[in-house]
Write a protein that holds these residues in place. Structure first.
Motif, PDB file in Angstrom:
ATOM      1  N   GLY A   9       0.812  -1.203   0.000  1.00 47.44           N
ATOM      2  CA  GLY A   9       0.000   0.000   0.000  1.00 47.44           C
ATOM      3  C   GLY A   9       0.848   1.257   0.000  1.00 47.44           C
ATOM      4  O   GLY A   9       2.072   1.201   0.017  1.00 47.44           O
ATOM      5  N   ASP A  10       0.175   2.407   0.004  1.00 47.34           N
ATOM      6  CA  ASP A  10       0.853   3.697  -0.106  1.00 47.34           C
ATOM      7  C   ASP A  10       1.567   4.134   1.163  1.00 47.34           C
ATOM      8  O   ASP A  10       2.515   4.905   1.099  1.00 47.34           O
ATOM      9  N   GLU A  11       1.070   3.669   2.324  1.00 45.91           N
ATOM     10  CA  GLU A  11       1.599   4.180   3.585  1.00 45.91           C
ATOM     11  C   GLU A  11       1.799   3.073   4.611  1.00 45.91           C
ATOM     12  O   GLU A  11       1.083   2.069   4.610  1.00 45.91           O
ATOM     13  N   VAL A  12       2.767   3.312   5.497  1.00 42.02           N
ATOM     14  CA  VAL A  12       2.993   2.487   6.676  1.00 42.02           C
ATOM     15  C   VAL A  12       3.061   3.434   7.865  1.00 42.02           C
ATOM     16  O   VAL A  12       3.167   4.648   7.694  1.00 42.02           O
ATOM     17  N   GLN A  13       3.014   2.876   9.064  1.00 47.24           N
ATOM     18  CA  GLN A  13       3.034   3.747  10.230  1.00 47.24           C
ATOM     19  C   GLN A  13       4.405   3.765  10.890  1.00 47.24           C
ATOM     20  O   GLN A  13       5.137   2.786  10.844  1.00 47.24           O
ATOM     21  N   ASP A  14       4.714   4.916  11.497  1.00 42.62           N
ATOM     22  CA  ASP A  14       5.954   5.006  12.256  1.00 42.62           C
ATOM     23  C   ASP A  14       5.655   4.781  13.733  1.00 42.62           C
ATOM     24  O   ASP A  14       4.521   4.456  14.105  1.00 42.62           O
ATOM     25  N   LYS A  15       6.667   4.945  14.571  1.00 40.72           N
ATOM     26  CA  LYS A  15       6.535   4.671  16.001  1.00 40.72           C
ATOM     27  C   LYS A  15       5.433   5.485  16.677  1.00 40.72           C
ATOM     28  O   LYS A  15       4.807   5.013  17.606  1.00 40.72           O
ATOM     29  N   SER A  16       5.197   6.680  16.199  1.00 44.98           N
ATOM     30  CA  SER A  16       4.189   7.548  16.816  1.00 44.98           C
ATOM     31  C   SER A  16       2.777   7.260  16.318  1.00 44.98           C
ATOM     32  O   SER A  16       1.818   7.847  16.808  1.00 44.98           O
ATOM     33  N   LYS A  18       1.990   7.832  13.187  1.00 47.86           N
ATOM     34  CA  LYS A  18       1.843   8.686  12.002  1.00 47.86           C
ATOM     35  C   LYS A  18       2.015   7.842  10.741  1.00 47.86           C
ATOM     36  O   LYS A  18       2.882   6.968  10.678  1.00 47.86           O
ATOM     37  N   MET A  19       1.193   8.112   9.750  1.00 42.73           N
ATOM     38  CA  MET A  19       1.284   7.403   8.479  1.00 42.73           C
ATOM     39  C   MET A  19       2.347   8.066   7.607  1.00 42.73           C
ATOM     40  O   MET A  19       2.388   9.288   7.484  1.00 42.73           O
ATOM     41  N   TYR A  86       9.333   0.731  10.836  1.00 40.44           N
ATOM     42  CA  TYR A  86       7.950   1.008  10.450  1.00 40.44           C
ATOM     43  C   TYR A  86       7.104  -0.263  10.541  1.00 40.44           C
ATOM     44  O   TYR A  86       7.638  -1.347  10.693  1.00 40.44           O
ATOM     45  N   ALA A  87       5.790  -0.079  10.413  1.00 35.27           N
ATOM     46  CA  ALA A  87       4.885  -1.235  10.460  1.00 35.27           C
ATOM     47  C   ALA A  87       3.708  -1.039   9.514  1.00 35.27           C
ATOM     48  O   ALA A  87       3.226   0.077   9.320  1.00 35.27           O
TER      49      ALA A  87
END
Length: 141
Positions: A9-16, A18-19, A86-87
């Motif tokens: 997909g277009d985005e993954v999340q960081d530790k906070s 945030k996408m 990232y996740a």
């Protein structure tokens, strides 16, 4: 980047939480690791710190995206809190299943290593990381 974007997909999340755009986090990297793991898995709990040390030494060359096999959001949140990368958001279970099937993930931990264009470098990079002594594997370049 189209290869990784098409995969997760277009985005993954960081530790906070945030996408972050996949194109941005993969830009200029030699390798993208897709890390299949879970909080409840003892071998995963043993490998994650090894991978974290490797990542800290080599984050200029690679990016890692955690794909969780945890059973619930709380377990995901706790485990992802221990990771420096990232996740894929936990809610994207359909994407997790699709990526797992594509690479034939049968057990965890599994580290699939790709080029940013999505071509496969290694379907199980765990051994390369474990045997790297912190150095970036030459076959990943």
């Amino acid at each position: 980047m189209a290869g990784i974007k098409a995969l997760i997909g277009d985005e993954v999340q960081d530790k906070s939480g945030k996408m972050c755009p996949v194109e941005e986090i993969c830009a200029g990297k030699k390798a993208v690791g897709i890390y299949f793991s879970a909080h409840w898995c003892p071998p995963c709990r043993g490998f994650t710190p090894v991978l974290a040390e490797f990542y800290k030494e080599n984050d200029g060359d690679c990016v890692i995206i955690f794909v969780s096999s945890d059973r619930d959001q709380a377990s995901f949140d706790e485990y992802f809190g221990e990771m420096p990368w990232y996740a894929l958001p936990f809610a994207k279970r359909d994407v997790k299943e699709s990526v797992s099937q594509k690479y034939g993930v049968r057990g965890i931990p599994t580290l699939v290593v790709l080029r940013p264009d999505g071509t496969t470098i290694e379907e199980n990079g765990r051994g390369s990381v474990a045997n790297s002594n912190g150095k970036f594997p030459q076959n990943w370049c």
